[in-house]
Design an enzyme around this catalytic site. Structure first.
Site, mmCIF file in Angstrom:
data_model
loop_
_atom_site.group_PDB
_atom_site.id
_atom_site.type_symbol
_atom_site.label_atom_id
_atom_site.label_comp_id
_atom_site.label_asym_id
_atom_site.label_seq_id
_atom_site.Cartn_x
_atom_site.Cartn_y
_atom_site.Cartn_z
ATOM 1 N N HIS A 153 -1.192 1.123 -9.899
ATOM 2 C CA HIS A 153 -1.690 0.039 -9.313
ATOM 3 C C HIS A 153 -2.163 -1.195 -10.021
ATOM 4 O O HIS A 153 -3.486 -1.490 -9.850
ATOM 5 C CB HIS A 153 -2.811 0.761 -8.489
ATOM 6 C CG HIS A 153 -2.944 0.084 -7.235
ATOM 7 N ND1 HIS A 153 -3.526 0.549 -5.989
ATOM 8 C CD2 HIS A 153 -3.040 -1.391 -6.813
ATOM 9 C CE1 HIS A 153 -3.810 -0.391 -5.099
ATOM 10 N NE2 HIS A 153 -3.476 -1.551 -5.604
ATOM 11 N N GLU A 175 -3.975 7.979 -5.171
ATOM 12 C CA GLU A 175 -4.287 7.438 -6.321
ATOM 13 C C GLU A 175 -5.547 7.911 -7.153
ATOM 14 O O GLU A 175 -6.514 7.896 -6.427
ATOM 15 C CB GLU A 175 -4.270 5.957 -6.230
ATOM 16 C CG GLU A 175 -3.043 5.488 -5.718
ATOM 17 C CD GLU A 175 -2.978 3.573 -5.801
ATOM 18 O OE1 GLU A 175 -4.059 3.473 -5.963
ATOM 19 O OE2 GLU A 175 -1.955 3.063 -5.245
ATOM 20 N N ARG A 214 0.856 -1.087 -0.269
ATOM 21 C CA ARG A 214 0.113 0.096 0.237
ATOM 22 C C ARG A 214 0.802 1.321 -0.063
ATOM 23 O O ARG A 214 1.787 1.305 0.640
ATOM 24 C CB ARG A 214 -1.023 -0.014 1.159
ATOM 25 C CG ARG A 214 -2.313 -0.961 1.122
ATOM 26 C CD ARG A 214 -2.907 -0.424 -0.022
ATOM 27 N NE ARG A 214 -4.189 -1.583 -0.123
ATOM 28 C CZ ARG A 214 -4.344 -2.406 -0.994
ATOM 29 N NH1 ARG A 214 -3.047 -2.660 -1.959
ATOM 30 N NH2 ARG A 214 -5.126 -3.107 -1.094
#
Length: 351
Positions: A312, A293, A264
């Protein structure tokens, strides 16, 4: 499992018809309820939020809410939105189990702010294990990019330069520190060990882990970080791990250390990382996750030559939906048999 003839599974996020059929085939007692018209189209595998341009009419939203509110089991958090989860939990006293799509789905459960009664009544599980192999492969990709000077090669290629030599560093014989030894971390360790690397690891509770030469408590991270040529982060985003990789920790690392993050983004203090990348204290960073993000356009990480930015997506591949469905089906068999479920979220820990 409540004593009844049918277990009503409502599909709350996009799922291909053939995978819905796979859930139905688990047991005759399973009733799978899905209305594809009410689910957003997927833009790519595992796109559980779906096309952002999708919207429901008020009548369709009422139908969707009625469906999810009738579930004993939810396949997915509705619209992958914590407020939608909170709404249906409050509206549906029959709800007993929610399968989140993300391996880190515990964060979504925490964000929903559910009352203690709901957390005691409902079991929340994640897709942990579905992303272990692709994320481990991406982590190895990041290590290789750093050791074999990918940024320099790309820069010289664009400039049409042919240097005398580009001297890379070997992975074999180097040391990697894996922070987080869950399913992803174990898959990383397996591959690093196969490449001839010394593997160090930290985890919350110390226990022997296959393919890890030394396992230390997470609190000892600062005392052993200087031994590592590479750091791979697979940690969840929790209060304990927030900005764990900070300026102090980076100053204790080997000069030129490679950092790979597939856990993360909140685990890294990005301002401190930028400073360390500019100074050369961190030689290369391969980042699949970020504190915010999408990564903001003004982030310095975009423009640093020694950074690889990935949106991601390191855990995505063409079979992700299928693997997540299989994890759900295995848990559904356990649920029907009254056995404990796998990948259960601990709301107190956030994962």
């Amino acid at each position: 499992m409540p004593d009844q003839d049918k277990v009503r599974v409502v599909v709350a996020t996009p799922l291909a018809p053939e995978l819905c059929d796979r859930v139905t085939a688990v047991d005759p007692r399973v009733e799978v309820v899905v209305d594809q018209e009410l689910l957003p189209p997927m833009r790519h595998p595992a796109d559980f939020a779906g096309d952002p341009s999708f919207s429901r009419t008020p009548e369709q939203q009422a139908r969707f809410d009625e469906l999810v509110d009738s579930a004993e089991v939810l396949y997915g958090i509705p619209d992958v939105q914590p407020p939608a989860l909170a709404r249906t939990v409050a509206a549906n006293p029959k709800l007993r189990w929610v399968m989140t799509m993300a391996a880190g789905g515990g964060g979504q459960v925490v964000a929903a702010g559910l009352p203690d009664e709901a957390l005691q009544r409902i079991v929340f599980t994640t897709s942990a294990g579905a992303h272990g192999i692709p994320l481990a492969e991406w982590a190895i990709f990041g290590l290789v990019c750093g050791c074999k000077e990918l940024p320099r090669l790309q820069r010289q290629q664009r400039a049409h330069e042919w240097p005398n030599r580009v001297v890379g560093r070997p992975l074999e014989g180097s040391s990697v520190l894996i922070a987080g030894l869950g399913g992803i971390g174990q898959q990383v360790a397996k591959r690093c060990k196969a490449l001839g690397m010394t593997t160090l690891g930290v985890k919350r509770r110390v226990s022997e882990v296959e393919n890890v030469d030394e396992v230390h408590p997470l609190d000892d991270l600062a005392s052993i970080v200087s031994r590592a040529d590479h750091i791979v982060l697979t940690l969840p985003g929790t209060a304990q791990t927030e900005k764990l990789v900070n300026a102090q920790l980076l100053s204790l690392a080997k000069p030129g250390v490679t950092i790979v993050n597939v856990g993360r983004g909140t685990v890294i203090d990005e301002e401190a990382l930028v400073d360390a990348l500019r100074s050369g204290q961190v030689g290369f960073a391969a980042l699949d996750v970020f504190a915010v993000e999408p990564l903001p356009a003004d982030s310095p990480l975009w423009d640093l030559d020694n950074v690889l930015v990935s949106p991601h997506s390191g855990g995505l591949d063409s079979r992700e939906d299928e693997r997540i469905c299989e994890i759900f089906c295995d848990n559904l068999r356990a649920y029907l048999a009254g056995r404990p479920l796998a990948n259960v979220v601990d709301p107190a820990l956030g994962y």
